[in-house]
Design a protein around this motif. Structure first.
Motif, PDB file in Angstrom:
ATOM      1  N   ILE A  50       0.835  -1.210   0.000  1.00  0.00           N
ATOM      2  CA  ILE A  50       0.000   0.000   0.000  1.00  0.00           C
ATOM      3  C   ILE A  50       0.863   1.250   0.000  1.00  0.00           C
ATOM      4  CG2 ILE A  50      -1.621   1.360   1.393  1.00  0.00           C
ATOM      5  CD1 ILE A  50      -2.837  -1.322   2.315  1.00  0.00           C
ATOM      6  N   THR A  53       2.642   1.787  -3.434  1.00  0.00           N
ATOM      7  CA  THR A  53       1.649   2.057  -4.483  1.00  0.00           C
ATOM      8  C   THR A  53       1.046   3.451  -4.345  1.00  0.00           C
ATOM      9  OG1 THR A  53       1.091  -0.298  -4.571  1.00  0.00           O
ATOM     10  CG2 THR A  53      -0.472   1.242  -5.564  1.00  0.00           C
ATOM     11  N   THR A  54       0.614   3.806  -3.133  1.00  0.00           N
ATOM     12  CA  THR A  54      -0.013   5.117  -2.941  1.00  0.00           C
ATOM     13  C   THR A  54       0.984   6.248  -3.160  1.00  0.00           C
ATOM     14  OG1 THR A  54       0.379   4.954  -0.544  1.00  0.00           O
ATOM     15  CG2 THR A  54      -1.784   4.275  -1.370  1.00  0.00           C
ATOM     16  N   SER A  55       2.234   6.047  -2.751  1.00  0.00           N
ATOM     17  CA  SER A  55       3.247   7.086  -2.958  1.00  0.00           C
ATOM     18  C   SER A  55       3.552   7.262  -4.442  1.00  0.00           C
ATOM     19  CB  SER A  55       4.527   6.748  -2.196  1.00  0.00           C
ATOM     20  OG  SER A  55       4.314   6.746  -0.814  1.00  0.00           O
ATOM     21  N   LEU A  57       1.520   6.582  -6.943  1.00  0.00           N
ATOM     22  CA  LEU A  57       0.350   7.247  -7.543  1.00  0.00           C
ATOM     23  C   LEU A  57       0.312   8.722  -7.157  1.00  0.00           C
ATOM     24  CD1 LEU A  57      -2.388   4.489  -7.016  1.00  0.00           C
ATOM     25  CD2 LEU A  57      -1.261   5.142  -9.158  1.00  0.00           C
ATOM     26  N   GLY A  58       0.726   9.017  -5.914  1.00  0.00           N
ATOM     27  CA  GLY A  58       0.787  10.411  -5.482  1.00  0.00           C
ATOM     28  C   GLY A  58       1.794  11.199  -6.291  1.00  0.00           C
ATOM     29  N   THR A 156      -4.290  14.323   6.420  1.00  0.00           N
ATOM     30  CA  THR A 156      -3.884  13.193   5.582  1.00  0.00           C
ATOM     31  C   THR A 156      -2.376  12.973   5.642  1.00  0.00           C
ATOM     32  OG1 THR A 156      -5.732  13.568   4.050  1.00  0.00           O
ATOM     33  CG2 THR A 156      -3.869  12.275   3.226  1.00  0.00           C
ATOM     34  N   ALA A 160      -0.269   9.874   7.380  1.00  0.00           N
ATOM     35  CA  ALA A 160       0.643   9.068   6.564  1.00  0.00           C
ATOM     36  C   ALA A 160       2.011   8.968   7.220  1.00  0.00           C
ATOM     37  CB  ALA A 160       0.764   9.672   5.165  1.00  0.00           C
ATOM     38  N   TYR A 263       7.301   9.856  -4.797  1.00  0.00           N
ATOM     39  CA  TYR A 263       6.459  11.022  -4.550  1.00  0.00           C
ATOM     40  C   TYR A 263       7.227  12.324  -4.780  1.00  0.00           C
ATOM     41  CZ  TYR A 263       3.543  14.525  -2.446  1.00  0.00           C
ATOM     42  OH  TYR A 263       2.793  15.658  -2.258  1.00  0.00           O
TER      43      TYR A 263
END
Length: 294
Positions: A50, A53-55, A57-58, A156, A160, A263
């Motif tokens: 997670i 992936t989120t970083s 996409l960020g 947020t 994180a 990121y």
């Protein structure tokens, strides 16, 4: 096809399969020479995937103009922000970093027997220094533009950072009583962390000196590595997180480093694009993050 041909083909295929299996095992063994074995924790496995992936996409979102709304990108998001709950920049940045500082500093008190000595203690000290520097800069170094911060992205980002900090400490805790990796990377990790934290602090200091008293606007920084890249503070932050990963040597610490890299690559690209759009005299030779390259 006769029996001999079938046997030969079967042996050929099986031989290749064994060879590929040996190569995979060899690669895995080499990988495990540098990191602790991943513990049997579904939580850590999920957080690792997670996080990266989120970083990533960020970073893509930042590069494509969908920026997290703070600092110069306060008004970059879609929609009217006039109805959003806002707080001062100083209070917002304190909220971003303080929970992580508390988590790192108090870890040994929250978990009995944790970080008494050795690598766990070292990782806790590194994380505490990282977030202590951030809080110190918020209180005594940064000069603010006068813009307010939207509370939602502040919460947020704060969550994180705090979740990453707690998860990394937990991953490190699980390495206790586990054999050390064959290659101890702490001797490289600590110097890299110190270079990263020092370079990041120095360039934040240079940014703070751009504004005179009561000035609120943005200017083009040119001192230090700002003559080569517009985000040298991000570059040194990445170096610092690499130092943390080498000091920790857990899979999760390396995933946090990769997430930070992805990121900040996107954020620095967006920052360079913003400077090019706002300042006619901004040099196109100044890169985003890596001198002469990117």
């Amino acid at each position: 096809m006769n029996h001999k041909a079938i046997y030969s083909l079967s042996f050929h295929i099986t031989g290749h399969s064994f060879e590929r299996e040996r190569e995979r095992e060899s690669s895995m063994a080499l990988f495990l020479d540098f990191i602790f074995p991943a513990p049997a924790s579904l939580f850590l496995a999920a957080m690792t995937v997670i996080g990266v992936t989120t970083s990533a996409l960020g970073g893509i979102s930042e590069a494509t103009g969908k920026n997290i709304q703070y600092s110069k990108f306060l008004n970059a998001g879609a929609g009217d922000i006039s109805k959003e709950t806002k707080i001062s920049s100083r209070a917002g940045m304190l909220l971003v970093y303080s929970p992580s500082l508390a988590a790192a500093a108090l870890a040994s008190f929250a978990v009995p027997g944790f970080a008494v000595a050795g690598r766990c203690l070292l990782v806790r000290i590194v994380l505490s220094l990282h977030f202590f520097k951030r809080v110190f800069e918020v209180l005594f170094i940064h000069q603010y533009s006068g813009q307010m911060m939207i509370l939602k992205p502040v919460i947020t980002i704060s969550m994180a950072y705090c979740i990453n900090t707690v998860t990394l400490l937990y991953a490190q805790y699980l390495t206790q009583d586990t054999p050390e990796p064959s290659f101890d990377l702490r001797n490289a990790g600590i110097p890299l962390f110190l270079i990263g934290i020092t370079g990041n602090f120095y360039h934040h200091y240079l940014l703070s000196k751009l504004r005179k008293k009561d000035e609120k606007g943005y200017k083009i920084p040119t001192e230090g590595l700002f003559s080569l890249v517009i985000c040298p503070h991000y570059l040194f932050e990445i170096i610092g997180f690499l130092g943390l990963a080498l000091t920790s040597q857990t899979l999760y610490s390396f995933s946090w480093f990769l997430g930070t890299l992805f990121y900040l690559m996107g954020r620095s690209y967006a920052t360079r694009k913003w400077y090019l759009s706002k300042f006619e005299n901004f040099s196109g030779d100044v890169k985003a993050l890596i001198p002469f390259v990117f």
